[in-house]
Write a protein that holds these residues in place. Structure first.
Motif, short mmCIF file in Angstrom:
data_model
loop_
_atom_site.label_atom_id
_atom_site.label_comp_id
_atom_site.label_asym_id
_atom_site.label_seq_id
_atom_site.Cartn_x
_atom_site.Cartn_y
_atom_site.Cartn_z
N THR A 83 0.84 -1.20 0.00
CA THR A 83 0.00 0.00 0.00
C THR A 83 0.87 1.25 0.00
O THR A 83 1.83 1.34 0.77
CB THR A 83 -0.93 0.01 1.24
N VAL A 84 0.51 2.21 -0.85
CA VAL A 84 1.22 3.49 -0.92
C VAL A 84 0.76 4.33 0.27
O VAL A 84 -0.41 4.69 0.37
CB VAL A 84 0.94 4.23 -2.25
N GLU A 85 1.67 4.59 1.19
CA GLU A 85 1.37 5.40 2.37
C GLU A 85 1.55 6.89 2.10
O GLU A 85 0.78 7.71 2.59
CB GLU A 85 2.24 4.98 3.56
N ARG A 86 2.58 7.20 1.31
CA ARG A 86 2.79 8.62 0.95
C ARG A 86 3.75 8.69 -0.22
O ARG A 86 4.56 7.80 -0.46
CB ARG A 86 3.26 9.45 2.12
N ILE A 87 3.62 9.80 -0.95
CA ILE A 87 4.51 10.11 -2.05
C ILE A 87 4.96 11.55 -1.86
O ILE A 87 4.12 12.44 -1.69
CB ILE A 87 3.80 9.95 -3.42
N GLN A 88 6.28 11.75 -1.84
CA GLN A 88 6.84 13.09 -1.64
C GLN A 88 7.76 13.43 -2.81
O GLN A 88 8.51 12.58 -3.28
CB GLN A 88 7.63 13.17 -0.35
N SER A 89 7.67 14.69 -3.24
CA SER A 89 8.54 15.16 -4.31
C SER A 89 8.68 16.67 -4.20
O SER A 89 7.77 17.36 -3.74
CB SER A 89 7.93 14.80 -5.68
N ASP A 90 9.84 17.17 -4.62
CA ASP A 90 10.03 18.61 -4.68
C ASP A 90 9.26 19.22 -5.84
O ASP A 90 9.03 20.41 -5.88
CB ASP A 90 11.52 18.96 -4.80
N ASP A 91 8.86 18.37 -6.78
CA ASP A 91 8.13 18.80 -7.96
C ASP A 91 6.63 18.75 -7.67
O ASP A 91 6.06 17.67 -7.49
CB ASP A 91 8.49 17.88 -9.13
N ALA A 92 5.99 19.91 -7.62
CA ALA A 92 4.56 19.98 -7.31
C ALA A 92 3.72 19.21 -8.33
O ALA A 92 2.71 18.60 -7.97
CB ALA A 92 4.10 21.44 -7.26
N ALA A 93 4.14 19.19 -9.58
CA ALA A 93 3.39 18.46 -10.62
C ALA A 93 3.40 16.96 -10.33
O ALA A 93 2.39 16.28 -10.54
CB ALA A 93 3.98 18.74 -12.00
#
Length: 135
Positions: free
Chosen positions: A81-91
């Motif tokens: 299960t995907v708990e979170r996705i983080q990126s510096d790219d807002a898109a």
């Protein structure tokens, strides 16, 4: 979309009680090591998330893709299960926001969706393996 077989593996070592509801006891540490070993050229990092309790087996893993997207996955008998996705790219955050809470059969299925670099490398490896079988 192509998916691979689950990465879950049996462990013959004595481990703390498993959070999984099926036998044999599974080790996320073994799975993370296998994931890191097999896909190290395709990812920047694969690391288990430390458990809140020393007596519990960790069920979460952090993965950093070549695009520098951070993904936290948790594993259960239902899948990954995907708990979170983080990126510096807002898109990127907007594009994959709807995957949070989604469950996949294996971590490769998640990575194929969120990482173009992983998907390209995966497909190249598959073609190489098929060519080896054909020759």
């Amino acid at each position: 979309m192509a998916t691979a077989s689950p990465v879950l593996s049996s462990s013959s070592q004595s481990t703390p009680s498993s959070p999984y509801s099926f036998a044999p006891a599974l080790s996320l540490a073994d799975d993370v090591a296998a994931l890191a070993s097999e896909y190290s050229p395709m990812l920047l990092e694969v690391a288990p998330v430390p458990s809140a309790s020393a007596s519990m087996v960790s069920t979460e893993v952090d993965i950093i893709t070549k695009e520098r997207t951070r993904v936290r996955l948790s594993v259960s008998p239902r899948g990954w299960t995907v708990e979170r996705i983080q990126s510096d790219d807002a898109a990127v955050k907007m594009q994959y926001h709807d995957l949070v809470g989604s469950t996949f059969e294996d971590p490769e299925a998640v990575l194929l969706r969120i990482s173009p670099a992983f998907a390209n490398a995966w497909q190249s490896r598959l073609v190489e393996q098929l060519e080896m079988l054909a020759s």
